[in-house]
Every structure is written in structure tokens, then in C-alpha cells.
Design an enzyme around this catalytic site. Structure first.
Site, PDB file in Angstrom:
ATOM      1  N   TYR A 113       0.850  -1.192   0.000  1.00 19.46           N
ATOM      2  CA  TYR A 113       0.000   0.000   0.000  1.00 19.46           C
ATOM      3  C   TYR A 113       0.882   1.237   0.000  1.00 19.46           C
ATOM      4  O   TYR A 113       1.825   1.327   0.784  1.00 19.46           O
ATOM      5  CB  TYR A 113      -0.886  -0.012   1.251  1.00 19.46           C
ATOM      6  CG  TYR A 113      -1.818   1.181   1.365  1.00 19.46           C
ATOM      7  CD1 TYR A 113      -2.871   1.344   0.462  1.00 19.46           C
ATOM      8  CD2 TYR A 113      -1.666   2.132   2.379  1.00 19.46           C
ATOM      9  CE1 TYR A 113      -3.735   2.428   0.568  1.00 19.46           C
ATOM     10  CE2 TYR A 113      -2.539   3.211   2.495  1.00 19.46           C
ATOM     11  CZ  TYR A 113      -3.569   3.355   1.582  1.00 19.46           C
ATOM     12  OH  TYR A 113      -4.432   4.418   1.696  1.00 19.46           O
ATOM     13  N   ASP A 121       9.216   2.854   0.051  1.00 22.59           N
ATOM     14  CA  ASP A 121       8.139   3.495   0.797  1.00 22.59           C
ATOM     15  C   ASP A 121       8.363   3.149   2.262  1.00 22.59           C
ATOM     16  O   ASP A 121       8.025   2.060   2.712  1.00 22.59           O
ATOM     17  CB  ASP A 121       6.784   2.984   0.301  1.00 22.59           C
ATOM     18  CG  ASP A 121       5.633   3.575   1.112  1.00 22.59           C
ATOM     19  OD1 ASP A 121       5.894   4.241   2.136  1.00 22.59           O
ATOM     20  OD2 ASP A 121       4.476   3.351   0.715  1.00 22.59           O
ATOM     21  N   LYS A 151       3.705   8.940   8.954  1.00 20.15           N
ATOM     22  CA  LYS A 151       3.543   8.345  10.286  1.00 20.15           C
ATOM     23  C   LYS A 151       4.547   8.898  11.326  1.00 20.15           C
ATOM     24  O   LYS A 151       4.381  10.038  11.725  1.00 20.15           O
ATOM     25  CB  LYS A 151       3.555   6.821  10.160  1.00 20.15           C
ATOM     26  CG  LYS A 151       2.407   6.404   9.211  1.00 20.15           C
ATOM     27  CD  LYS A 151       2.051   4.950   9.144  1.00 20.15           C
ATOM     28  CE  LYS A 151       0.747   4.789   8.381  1.00 20.15           C
ATOM     29  NZ  LYS A 151       0.792   4.003   7.173  1.00 20.15           N
TER      30      LYS A 151
HETATM   31  C1  LIG Z   1       0.128   4.474   5.823  1.00 16.13           C
HETATM   32  C2  LIG Z   1       0.905   4.236   4.605  1.00 16.13           C
HETATM   33  C3  LIG Z   1       0.834   5.092   3.502  1.00 16.13           C
HETATM   34  C4  LIG Z   1      -0.160   6.201   3.391  1.00 16.13           C
HETATM   35  O1  LIG Z   1       0.043   7.210   4.319  1.00 16.13           O
HETATM   36  P1  LIG Z   1      -1.188   8.187   4.692  1.00 16.13           P
HETATM   37  O2  LIG Z   1      -0.571   9.176   5.626  1.00 16.13           O
HETATM   38  O3  LIG Z   1      -2.235   7.329   5.297  1.00 16.13           O
HETATM   39  O4  LIG Z   1      -1.635   8.824   3.423  1.00 16.13           O
HETATM   40  C5  LIG Z   1       1.704   4.853   2.455  1.00 16.13           C
HETATM   41  N1  LIG Z   1       2.575   3.843   2.489  1.00 16.13           N
HETATM   42  C6  LIG Z   1       2.663   3.004   3.530  1.00 16.13           C
HETATM   43  C7  LIG Z   1       3.675   1.911   3.518  1.00 16.13           C
HETATM   44  C8  LIG Z   1       1.816   3.158   4.615  1.00 16.13           C
HETATM   45  O5  LIG Z   1       1.874   2.280   5.619  1.00 16.13           O
END
Ligand SMILES: *Cc1c(COP(=O)(O)O)cnc(C)c1O
Length: 440
Positions: free
Chosen positions: A153, A248, A276
């Protein structure tokens, strides 16, 4: 009405009333789908406040929290240095849309903590960070296509809503309506932990792939660590093909180590995205790279990216306080990994005495329990879990005061405010619900 049902209603009385109210004015009663409990059934609970490792819900129940706002609160809720920084900053004004010194301070610190980056751009979410990172990769390489992995994701922007894991998987609609065919055709899908699947895509799309984006330790199909050699192979393929490797690290950045997965795995990415933890609980995302790539970004270069609230002083003050704490106390990563290992052992001890098929995946302070027969190594194997059993597990644990991610496709995020007593309570809760035959 059964006794169990009546007990539940009393337990969640005010949350239930609030949810009914919320549904009238918020789609599905929430502002982000996974909060709605659709994957586990029942109704979401509403939180009144939180301290350290504990949530207090609107019915006054205390819950041990294993999501920490989905990762950011790695040192626990309402962590005093972060709260103090935000409070002091707020008194001096919350946003100007004009440069501030604090943006330099957090950038300098982040660049010092993370390997292989010279410059960083702050945005407002992980979604924005990943969306901008691929635009930068496309602008830099002058190519259109990207490779992503099934079950990973990268936020909810159009290019990534293709077998996206997490909430999108939870709802069984990996390809969301509204994402055009035109956009989808530029996103190529590979299998996590399967380097051959990546090789095949490179061969079929020679000189067309701008970037490969990956969660170096996947956390959106449960926690799925990379197999030995997989990321090394990916690094090599990217270098050979003039393609940018994008890590990511929205989940893993500042959670696994000061320098995130790049440091722990000793692999260098070309672009890294954050979210995060970097915001300390306020809305912050970021992406970073070496100068030769970052100089393509506006206003230095032609790749456009902007934000009214980007680098917002309130958000930066929370992020700076958080990164400063982690930079000064790096033993926290070790402490968290030990606590996570302790939970793993405890769960193993309880579950191995039963005939329930299960798998536990763990990396640092990320862990997930899967009710699967076979090892969970990619999206396909993750999706084979027993979802009915997961629902029972989730609600059983919640009734015992343990708040877990309300989806079988999410990693738990431990926070360092959790004590060994909390972990024991959690392990005992699992033992109790199994004893009560909740998981049968
Ligand atoms: C949470 C998450 C996102 C998205 O971040 P948001 O602040 O919710 O838009 C993207 N990549 C990873 C790996 C994530 O865990």
C-alpha cells in the site's frame, strides 16, 4: 437477548450512539475506511483520550493500544516532549505559508539520520509523499511506467490503487472505481518476494520503467519481511535498467532504526518516502533523495509539487520533537524489538498448545498473527487466512481490553510505552479467549 449481547451493548453504549450520529454526516461514519470495522463486523468504538500505551474510549473503558494511530506514536500517546513542543508552537501562530526556521531544523535532522539522502520535501501525508515520489521518478527518468507489488500500500492516489493491500484489500475492491484505465495501464504489478516476476516486467517493458516502489518490509498485508536476497536483487535490476528504486518507508521510517529499513537492511534506495512517525502524530509526510534527483523538484527544477500547509510549523514542531527523541535515544528501537519478540513468544506458547493453524510474522516492532496454514510471504498467501477466525479473535481481544488493528491485513505497531505487564495482559487475554472457545 442473549447475556453476551446485552453485555456488549452496555460496553459500547456511547460509542454506538456516536456512530449512529456520525453515519448521518460522515460517509460510513468515519474519515478513513479501515476505522469502520467493516472487516471484522460490529461497530467502531470512539476514543475520548489516550495516555502512553492506553486508549480511553467514550464509555470510559481503558484499552491497551496496539496500533498507535497506525504507527506514528512510537513512544506512546501524549508523549510530553511532543505535546510541549506543539503547545508552545501553537501560541506563536499555527501557519504562515511563508518559510520558517523549524523546517530547516527538522530537515537537517532527518537528512543526518537517514542514509543516502541530501534533501527532503515535506508534505501532509504518506499518500502525498508516494504520489509525489513517482512523479519525481517519472520526471527524472523521462519514463511513464512504474512497478508496484501486490499487497503493498502506498496511499490512495490513483496509480497505487491496484491490488493495494490494507484497507483496499479489506474491502475486496483492489481496483477502485474512479481510477481510469489510462492511469492503471502505467502501473505494473509484481509479486512480493519474487524477483523473477520483476525481471519479467523489466524484460517486457524495456527502457519504460521510471521507478519500482516497494515497502521494504511490507506492513499492509500483515507484516511480511523480505526474503534474503530479494531486495538486493531489486536494487541490482533497478541500477541495470536506469530505474529508480523507491522505498516506501512511511511505515518503517524512524520505526525500525534511525535510518529505517535502508539502515537495517543495508540497501540504498534512490527515493525514500516517509509519513507516520515523522509527524509525531500530526499530519506529515515527506520524500527525500540525493541532490541529483531532488534538484528536479520545483522550484529548483521542473517537476511540480506544492502544498499550502506543507512544512506547517505546528506539524514540524511535533515531528522535530519526535525525531529528536529518537535520535537521542536510539536504544528505543532495540527496546521495541525486544518487546515485540516477547509478545511473539507469548502468543506462540499459547497458540502452539491448540490445533489452530497460525503464522506469526515479525520484523522489529512490526508483528502480525495470521490464521493461515502456510507461511505468509506475499499477498496471495496472506489472503488465504481464515477471516472468520480473525473476526472472533479481534472481538474477543477487544472485549478483554486489547485494541488490535481491525483487519487481518494490518501489522500491529508497538509503542515503547507498553510495559511487560501490558504484554503479559495481552498474552493472557489470548489464552482466555481460547479457553472460552472464542476461536473455535
Ligand atoms: C500508511 C501508509 C501510507 C499512506 O500514508 P497516509 O498518511 O495514510 O496517506 C503509504 N505507504 C505506507 C507503507 C503506509 O503504511
Amino acid at each position: 437477548m442473549t447475556l453476551k449481547k446485552r453485555y456488549k451493548i452496555m460496553l459500547y453504549k456511547r460509542s454506538s450512539e456516536l456512530f449512529a450520529q456520525a453515519k448521518k454526516v460522515l460517509p460510513g461514519g468515519v474519515n478513513s475506511p479501515v476505522r469502520a470495522f467493516n472487516a471484522v463486523g460490529g461497530e467502531p468504538i470512539f476514543i475520548r483520550e489516550a495516555q502512553g500505551a492506553y486508549l480511553i474510549d467514550e464509555d470510559g473503558r481503558k484499552l491497551i493500544d496496539y496500533i498507535a494511530s497506525w504507527g506514528p506514536l512510537i513512544l506512546g500517546h501524549a508523549y510530553p516532549p511532543v505535546i510541549d513542543a506543539v503547545t508552545e508552537r501553537a501560541k506563536k501562530g499555527t501557519s504562515f505559508g511563508i518559510p520558517t526556521e523549524i523546517e530547516i531544523k527538522i530537515a537537517e535532522l532527518a537528512v543526518a539520520m537517514v542514509p543516502n539522502i541530501d534533501k527532503i520535501r515535506f508534505v501532509n501525508s504518506g499518500t502525498e509523499a508516494c504520489m509525489s515520489a513517482i512523479r519525481l521518478a517519472r520526471g527524472y527518468t523521462n519514463r511513464d511506467k512504474i512497478i508496484k507489488f501486490a499487497g503493498c500500500y502506498h496511499g490512495h492516489s490513483d496509480s497505487f490503487l491496484i491490488e493495494a493491500g490494507s484497507g483496499a484489500t479489506t474491502f475486496g475492491s483492489p481496483n477502485s472505481p474512479g481510477v481510469t484505465q489510462g492511469t492503471a495501464k502505467d502501473t505494473l504489478l509484481a509479486r512480493y518476494n519474487d524477483i523473477e516476476s520483476v525481471k519479467a516486467l523489466f524484460e517486457a517493458n524495456k527502457d519504460q520503467i521510471a521507478g519500482v516502489i516497494i515497502e521494504p518490509i511490507a506492513g499492509n498485508m500483515g507484516c511480511v519481511p523480505p526474503k534474503k536476497g530479494f531486495l538486493e536483487g531489486l536494487r541490482k535490476l533497478c541500477t541495470e535498467n536506469g530505474t529508480l528504486l523507491i522505498f516506501d518507508e512511511v511505515m518503517t521510517g524512524f520505526r525500525l532504526a534511525k535510518g529505517g529499513a535502508q539502515e537495517v537492511l543495508n540497501i540504498q534506495a534512490d527515493i525514500v518516502t516517509f509519513g507516520k512517525v515523522i509527524g509525531g502524530g500530526l499530519p506529515v509526510g515527506a520524500f527525500a533523495a540525493r541532490n541529483e534527483i531532488m534538484r528536479f523538484l520545483a522550484p529548483e527544477g521542473p517537476v511540480y509539487q506544492a502544498g499550502t500547509l506543507s512544512g506547517n510549523p505546528l506539524a514540524m514542531s511535533a515531528g522535530l520533537a519526535m525525531l529528536t527523541e529518537l535520535n537521542n535515544n536510539p536504544q528505543v528501537f532495540e527496546s521495541l524489538a525486544k518487546k515485540t519478540a516477547y509478545l511473539h513468544e507469548g502468543f506462540d506458547k499459547v497458540l502452539s498448545k491448540t490445533d489452530i493453524p497460525y503464522q506469526i510474522n515479525r520484523f522489529g516492532s512490526m508483528i502480525s498473527l495470521h490464521f493461515n496454514e502456510n507461511p505468509v510471504v506475499d499477498f496471495e498467501s496472506s489472503a488465504k487466512g481464515n477471516l472468520e477466525r480473525f473476526k472472533k479473535y479481534f472481538h474477543g481481544m477487544l472485549a478483554e481490553g486489547i485494541y488490535l488493528p481491525p483487519s487481518a491485513f494490518e501489522s500491529y505497531f508497538l509503542n515503547d510505552a507498553l510495559t511487560y505487564e501490558d504484554l503479559d495482559t495481552t498474552i493472557q487475554a489470548l489464552e482466555k479467549i481460547i479457553g472460552d472457545r472464542c476461536l473455535n
